[in-house]
Design an enzyme around this catalytic site. Structure first.
Site, mmCIF file in Angstrom:
data_model
loop_
_atom_site.group_PDB
_atom_site.id
_atom_site.type_symbol
_atom_site.label_atom_id
_atom_site.label_comp_id
_atom_site.label_asym_id
_atom_site.label_seq_id
_atom_site.Cartn_x
_atom_site.Cartn_y
_atom_site.Cartn_z
ATOM 1 N N GLY B 126 1.104 4.262 -8.926
ATOM 2 C CA GLY B 126 -0.249 3.477 -8.581
ATOM 3 C C GLY B 126 0.167 1.898 -8.196
ATOM 4 N N SER B 128 -0.451 0.755 -4.489
ATOM 5 C CA SER B 128 -1.597 0.241 -3.463
ATOM 6 C C SER B 128 -2.985 -0.074 -4.096
ATOM 7 C CB SER B 128 -1.923 1.183 -2.273
ATOM 8 O OG SER B 128 -0.855 1.308 -1.510
ATOM 9 N N SER B 160 -0.901 10.147 -4.356
ATOM 10 C CA SER B 160 -0.827 11.459 -3.908
ATOM 11 C C SER B 160 -0.366 12.223 -5.351
ATOM 12 C CB SER B 160 0.644 12.075 -3.289
ATOM 13 O OG SER B 160 0.547 10.914 -2.200
ATOM 14 N N GLU B 243 12.617 4.591 -2.212
ATOM 15 C CA GLU B 243 11.638 5.239 -1.144
ATOM 16 C C GLU B 243 12.228 5.551 0.113
ATOM 17 O OE1 GLU B 243 8.143 3.070 -0.629
ATOM 18 O OE2 GLU B 243 6.874 4.843 -1.202
ATOM 19 N N SER B 365 3.699 -0.013 6.338
ATOM 20 C CA SER B 365 3.047 0.478 7.706
ATOM 21 C C SER B 365 4.117 0.284 8.699
ATOM 22 C CB SER B 365 2.084 -0.459 7.867
ATOM 23 O OG SER B 365 2.214 -1.721 8.136
ATOM 24 N N ASN B 366 3.912 1.001 9.828
ATOM 25 C CA ASN B 366 4.894 0.679 11.103
ATOM 26 C C ASN B 366 5.127 -0.637 11.539
ATOM 27 O OD1 ASN B 366 5.864 3.425 10.332
ATOM 28 N ND2 ASN B 366 5.383 4.158 12.568
ATOM 29 N N GLU B 367 3.795 -1.371 11.288
ATOM 30 C CA GLU B 367 3.839 -2.972 11.541
ATOM 31 C C GLU B 367 4.759 -3.621 10.740
ATOM 32 O OE1 GLU B 367 1.231 -0.877 11.722
ATOM 33 O OE2 GLU B 367 1.202 -0.786 13.934
#
Lengths: 339, 384
Positions: B126, B128, B160, B243, B365-367
């Protein structure tokens, strides 16, 4: 299982880095570019005293008995420094091919000279007879179909030509080939020479991409627009991050190729195809981004950036373009899948 | 550099291989989202645990095998090779467990770790929130501490496994007045507590892998705080370093993905030079990923600081995987839009394609990855 170079290999790398950064400043490189075909090397003796050209020569002939895995970091440094010497040809291809396929006489005559740093070697393995350092080399390794020839300077007719990178000193060459020059009539030997050249050049390209990335990073930190360093703009940061990722990916494959060649693994040629294609792409990306992110100044002769840009462009195609290596790789892997 | 297995690595590899050959079920399980599928997956996890393979990377004293990152990678290579069932409790074994081992107290470890291994407790994450994605520290779910209880109110998203999870490791804001990285607390929340509601998110690819979690006056004992009240950001950073070492996205996995896509190339395109160049590039990129990963694992296993490549793996594999699926779609041609392009197929390639796009967004994120690389590897300034 351990995938990293060892302490001694890193120490040797540091020594080469130190000497090249002291002895080959951008100003010196600029002078070498101005000399063009009139070059007389002051760098080579330093490489000899470091023990670089002798490293892959067998111990029995006075060399260092090393393997490709021992030179991979050193070649990265040579690419990083934009070294204007045929180090891949002289320090890698020649000792590997001569010691594995050469006649006893060729080995006895040339390996000790290579070990002593007394001979410069050029190669002509592709279809064009355009040879870097062709007029200066003491011998040229020449492919004719499935044959390799070791051609001493007396049997080389070299006509200097001008290329975009004058420190490659290109020459169009004709060779007097005969039984006396034959090194091996064996496709295995041809493949070994090509693999060594492609691997060595891929290591140069990784070092060159690294240098372009660092130079560009420095410029992004220094250059101010809109009241701040342009390196704080995300569009520019992300572009350079992508280059860094591609360079590290290519480096990983180049290191693996050095290991596969050293071990004589069955997949060595496949590893070389991947390494050269990936290094070509990384160097291309670094090259493309470096010129764009430097803005107008990068387009001048006066700025040093173009030495690396032009060397990179030449090396991207020597010993096989990306398409060449990926086509060969596809043939290899798909033969198993779609037999 | 030596890519051969050492004798002890070979022994370990053989032990796993033999055990998996004898024990991996031959029939394919239903997905764990079904009751039947969940029961079968849990049964399998307990068999793994019985053999000592539930969490090989955990220390022996907590039920693991104390394996270094190289041996852990060997385990997962064998696991994939044996085509063993998907792991059921990935977030417990990969994130919550290692965080507890690192920063939990003795009571907390003995309370939660054993049930992670047996899958008596399934865990979800938990972190995001609708308003806190890339800017995770902007999270607003409240945790009011009074006496021995933290009262939780708020909302989490993109979890998930939450539909069958028993526990949530969560970040809540316990001090709204502190600077945003302070005042956050890392809390273990019982998913079955009154006031916790799970709503599956129907995704744009017709599937439902993620859910939302709503908290209304949920009472959580202070004893469930990990690493101290208002110290949660530091704990969360420890969690996120685990992660990075996701063991399932291996080169062998992506070679399987590529092999499935190669089967879609029609006969008349198999000699096509453009098609062959693309395939060679995919193969090369997967192998690059193998050696990027192995460099990092080698550093970690010898206690060396990992090189710059360690920050790059996720960016590399996520975008590579999408390109492989995209290539597969072009091979399917007009049939690519069908939900069942090949009769009897459970999940269409187009769905896998869309799901692969989620990996460009989750886990940083990839950014954000590019920010990290440009700032921490290249040394460019933060901001903008």
């Amino acid at each position: 299982m351990h995938f990293d170079l060892d302490e001694l290999q890193y120490e040797f790398r540091d020594a080469v880095r130190k000497v090249l950064s002291a002895e080959l400043s951008p100003a010196h490189l600029r002078a070498i570019w101005e000399e063009g075909h009139d070059y007389s090397s002051t760098i080579w003796p330093h490489l000899v005293s470091l023990g670089l050209p002798e490293l892959l020569v067998p111990g029995a002939h006075g060399g260092g008995d090393g393997a490709p895995v021992d030179v991979v970091l050193l070649l990265e440094e040579c690419g990083y420094a934009c070294l204007p010497e045929p180090i891949v040809e002289t320090g890698l291809i020649a000792p590997l091919v001569l010691s594995r396929f050469g006649t006893e006489q060729q080995q006895a005559e040339w390996l000790p000279r290579l070990a002593a740093g007394e001979a410069i070697v050029a190669t002509c393995l592709g279809e064009d007879h355009l040879v870097a350092d062709g007029a200066r080399a003491d011998a040229v390794l020449v492919r004719k179909d499935d044959e390799l020839h070791w051609v001493p300077r007396t049997a080389v007719h070299a006509t200097p030509v001008e290329g975009i990178d004058p420190s490659r000193r290109l020459a169009l060459c004709e060779f007097e080939l005969g039984a006396d020059t034959l090194l091996a009539a064996d496709p295995e030997a041809v493949r070994a020479a090509q693999d060594a050249g492609a691997f060595g050049t891929s290591a140069l390209l990784v070092g060159l991409a690294q240098r372009l990335t660092e130079t560009t990073r420095d410029y992004l930190l220094e250059r101010q627009q809109f009241g701040r360093p342009i390196g704080s703009f995300q569009a520019l940061k992300h572009r350079l991050a992508d280059v860094a990722v591609q360079t590290e990916a290519a480096r990983s494959l180049v290191w693996y190729a050095s290991y596969a060649l050293s071990e004589g693994s069955a997949d060595a040629s496949r590893a070389v195809h991947m390494a050269k294609a990936a290094a070509n792409e990384a160097a291309f990306a670094a090259n493309y981004a470096a010129l764009q992110l430097h803005g107008g100044i990068g387009f001048t002769w006066e700025h040093d950036l173009h030495f690396w840009l032009q060397r990179g462009k030449a090396l991207e195609r020597s010993f096989g373009s990306t398409a060449h290596h990926r086509t060969a790789l596809a043939d290899d892997i798909l033969a198993e899948v779609w037999s | 550099m030596d890519l051969r297995l050492t004798p002890s690595q070979t022994d370990f590899r053989n032990e796993i291989r033999t055990w998996l050959e004898e024990n991996v079920p031959t029939e394919k399980f239903q997905p764990p989202s079904t009751e039947e599928g969940f029961a079968r997956h849990r049964e399998w996890e307990r068999a793994l645990h019985g053999a000592g393979f539930a969490a090989v990377h955990w220390p022996v004293e907590y039920g693991g095998r104390g394996m270094d990152p190289i041996n852990t990678a060997i385990f997962y290579d064998e696991y994939l090779r044996a085509n063993a069932p998907a792991r059921l409790n990935r977030l417990a074994l990969g994130l919550a467990g290692p965080t507890l081992i690192e920063l939990g107290d003795a009571d907390q470890r003995s309370r939660w770790l054993p049930n992670m291994l047996t899958c008596d407790d399934i865990w979800c994450q938990g972190f995001s929130e609708p308003g806190a994605g890339s800017d995770l520290a902007g999270l607003r779910t409240r945790g009011e501490v009074s006496g021995d209880t933290v009262l939780v109110n708020g909302q989490k998203i993109w979890t998930s496994h939450s539909r069958f999870a028993d526990w949530i490791f969560a970040l809540v804001r316990t001090d709204p007045d502190a600077p945003k990285h302070k005042g956050i607390t890392f809390l273990m929340i019982d998913r079955h507590s009154p006031g916790v509601e799970v709503r599956p998110i129907r995704q744009m690819n017709h599937q439902a892998d993620f859910a939302e979690l709503f908290f209304t006056d949920v009472e959580v004992p202070v004893a469930n705080v990990i690493g101290g009240i208002d110290n949660g950001w530091r704990v969360a950073m420890a969690t996120l370093t685990h992660e990075r070492s996701s063991n399932l996205n291996t080169a062998a996995h992506f070679h399987q993905v590529l092999a499935e896509v190669l089967a879609l190339v029609p006969e008349n395109l198999r000699r096509d030079p453009v098609v062959r160049l693309q395939i060679a590039r995919f193969h090369e990129e997967i192998e690059a990923y193998r050696y990027i990963t192995l460099r990092t694992l080698s550093s970690l296993s010898t206690g060396k600081q990992p090189g710059p490549q360690s920050a790059m793996g996720k960016l590399w594999w996520s975008e590579m995987q999408t390109r492989i699926f995209e290539f597969g779609l072009s091979m399917l041609g007009e049939r690519a839009e069908l939900l069942e392009p090949t009769p009897g197929e459970k999940s269409a390639l187009i769905q896998s394609y869309w799901l692969s796009r989620a990996s460009h967004i989750y886990a940083g994120s990839n950014e954000i990855q590019r920010n990290i690389i440009s700032e921490r590897v290249l040394g460019l300034p933060k901001g903008n």
